[in-house]
Design an enzyme around this catalytic site. Structure first.
Site, short mmCIF file in Angstrom:
data_model
loop_
_atom_site.label_atom_id
_atom_site.label_comp_id
_atom_site.label_asym_id
_atom_site.label_seq_id
_atom_site.Cartn_x
_atom_site.Cartn_y
_atom_site.Cartn_z
CD GLU A 90 -2.92 -1.14 2.32
OE1 GLU A 90 -4.10 -1.46 2.15
OE2 GLU A 90 -2.44 -0.94 3.45
CB CYS A 117 2.81 -1.35 13.86
SG CYS A 117 2.98 -1.21 12.08
CD GLU A 159 13.37 0.12 10.19
OE1 GLU A 159 12.35 0.69 10.57
OE2 GLU A 159 14.48 0.69 10.13
CG LEU A 212 12.60 7.78 21.03
CD1 LEU A 212 13.91 7.18 20.56
CD2 LEU A 212 12.85 9.18 21.60
CG ASN A 213 6.98 5.00 19.02
OD1 ASN A 213 6.60 6.14 18.78
ND2 ASN A 213 7.05 4.08 18.09
CG ASN A 287 -3.65 6.23 13.93
OD1 ASN A 287 -4.39 7.18 14.17
ND2 ASN A 287 -2.54 6.34 13.22
N1 SAH Z 1 9.19 1.09 9.99
C1 SAH Z 1 9.39 2.49 9.99
C2 SAH Z 1 8.54 3.21 8.99
C3 SAH Z 1 7.13 2.75 8.84
S1 SAH Z 1 6.07 2.87 10.28
C4 SAH Z 1 9.15 3.06 11.36
O1 SAH Z 1 8.64 2.36 12.22
O2 SAH Z 1 9.52 4.21 11.57
C5 SAH Z 1 5.57 4.54 10.16
C6 SAH Z 1 5.13 5.21 11.42
O3 SAH Z 1 3.88 4.72 11.90
C7 SAH Z 1 6.10 5.08 12.58
O4 SAH Z 1 6.44 6.38 13.01
C8 SAH Z 1 5.30 4.33 13.61
O5 SAH Z 1 5.74 4.68 14.89
C9 SAH Z 1 3.88 4.75 13.29
N2 SAH Z 1 2.85 3.86 13.80
C10 SAH Z 1 2.84 2.52 13.75
N3 SAH Z 1 1.72 2.06 14.34
C11 SAH Z 1 1.00 3.13 14.75
C12 SAH Z 1 -0.25 3.30 15.42
N4 SAH Z 1 -1.01 2.25 15.78
N5 SAH Z 1 -0.67 4.55 15.67
C13 SAH Z 1 0.06 5.62 15.31
N6 SAH Z 1 1.24 5.52 14.67
C14 SAH Z 1 1.72 4.29 14.39
FE1 SF4 Z 2 5.34 -1.07 11.97
FE2 SF4 Z 2 7.54 0.45 11.56
FE3 SF4 Z 2 7.37 -1.23 13.66
FE4 SF4 Z 2 7.61 -2.21 11.20
S1 SF4 Z 2 9.09 -0.98 12.30
S2 SF4 Z 2 6.24 -2.98 12.81
S3 SF4 Z 2 6.39 -0.75 10.03
S4 SF4 Z 2 6.10 0.58 13.27
#
Ligand code: SAH
Ligand code: SF4
Length: 339
Positions: A90, A117, A159, A212-213, A287
């Site tokens: 997507e 995610c 990633e 970072l999270n 989300n």
């Molecule tokens: N793998 C990479 C890029 C794709 S994920 C990464 O993790 O940075 C893209 C973004 O979506 C990341 O910033 C991740 O923290 C965010 N993300 C993943 N799940 C999410 C959710 N349930 N709610 C809000 N943001 C989310």
């Molecule tokens: Fe989702 Fe990014 Fe984590 Fe992969 S690295 S599981 S795309 S938030």
């Protein structure tokens, strides 16, 4: 049959020369594929019919194929593409004032397994090839003509640092051939550090975003398994080495998850962790997704978190989620995989 998008530009030039054609034919072909967006040799109308026919017997311009697209009430548009082997990915187009940002995928699924995610739930099915990454830009650009994609973010499925060789090649072509400035390209990573060196050595110096999270290894290990091998200290040390232009900053993404990472102590620690790194922080309300048992922080808690960082002089915004009604928001991409 040679796929002219699959091969590099140098290989394409060699191929044209090997057919006894002059060099300018190769230049024309590159221009038509990458700037005019030709999706077949038929469309390369600077070539005579005969030349197109001759080339068509040995070469083709391959394309990822659009299966469906959905539009959110906020204007966000999600595209589902299928690849040659039937895998699907997507891409998400996000209109924002004058910008049209395309969020592209770098892998089918993702191996990182972050607990919040949906893409992580799929697991890694396979890496995308460079042309499959950049073709998302070419295909969406064709679909939205005469509008143009102005910005690219690698924040879709996957990633990017876990597939960095193909990502770097895609970024070089997006930058040099599609002529999208590296200042308008952002790569987002969860911190798969082995890819970091290749990123700085082989890719154009694009903007960097880091998911970072969390502010302690304990919490980050729990929600982002990649942290067990590449903990916060190493991640932030790598960030400090990233070559930033003057006045540029690294974006730190911080998903606000109720009861997990959203206290004022977290805010305090976040400030300490980012000390000395030119940074801005994006707070992202989690989300909700089907099957994921986490709650977004209450609005006022997110607001307090932001206020306490602002008071320390940090740049912090609360990002509004887009496209969640069609599962196009961050962390909601799963390309129809149902487990
Ligand atoms: N793998 C990479 C890029 C794709 S994920 C990464 O993790 O940075 C893209 C973004 O979506 C990341 O910033 C991740 O923290 C965010 N993300 C993943 N799940 C999410 C959710 N349930 N709610 C809000 N943001 C989310
Ligand atoms: Fe989702 Fe990014 Fe984590 Fe992969 S690295 S599981 S795309 S938030």
């Amino acid at each position: 049959m040679i796929d002219l998008k699959e091969i590099s530009v140098d290989q394409l030039k060699e191929f044209i020369l090997s057919r006894g054609l002059p060099h300018y034919r190769a230049e024309q072909l590159v221009h038509w594929i990458y700037e005019q967006g030709a999706a077949s040799l038929e469309e390369v109308t600077v070539f005579s019919k005969d030349l197109r026919k001759e080339l068509s017997s040995i070469a083709r311009i391959g394309n990822i194929r659009l299966i469906t697209s959905q539009v959110s009430h906020d204007g966000t548009r999600k595209f589902l593409f299928s690849l040659d082997d039937g895998e699907t990915i997507e891409s998400v187009l996000i209109p924002d004032e004058k910008r049209l940002t395309l969020c592209i995928s770098s892998q089918v699924g993702c191996a990182m397994g972050c607990s919040f995610c949906l893409t992580g739930r799929i697991g890694l099915r396979r890496n995308l090839k460079a042309y499959e990454i950049l073709d998302q830009v070419l295909q969406v650009s064709r679909l939205i003509r005469p509008l143009r994609v102005t910005n690219i973010v690698l924040m879709g499925m996957g990633e990017p640092l876990h597939n960095i060789n193909e990502v770097a090649e895609a970024l070089r072509r997006i930058n040099e051939l599609l002529k999208i400035s590296r200042r308008r390209i952002t790569l987002s990573t969860a911190g798969y550090l082995p890819g970091f060196r290749v990123l700085t050595e082989k890719a154009p110096p694009v903007n960097l975003a880091v998911s970072l999270n969390a502010t302690t290894d304990k919490v980050r290990n729990g929600i982002m398994p990649v942290n067990r091998r590449y903990p916060l200290k190493e991640l932030l040390a790598a960030c400090r080495t990233y070559p930033l232009e003057r006045r540029k900053r690294i974006t730190f993404e911080y998903i606000m998850i109720s009861g997990i990472n959203d206290t004022l102590e977290d805010a305090e620690r976040l400030h300490r962790l980012l000390r000395g790194i030119p940074s801005k922080v994006n707070l992202i309300p989690l989300n909700r997704s089907p099957g994921i048992d986490l709650e977004p922080s209450p609005e006022e808690r997110t607001f307090r978190f932001q206020q306490s960082l602002l008071k320390k002089g940090m740049t912090v915004i609360i990002r509004k989620s887009k496209g969640s009604d069609i599962l196009a928001a961050c962390g909601q991409l799963r390309a129809e995989y149902n487990k």
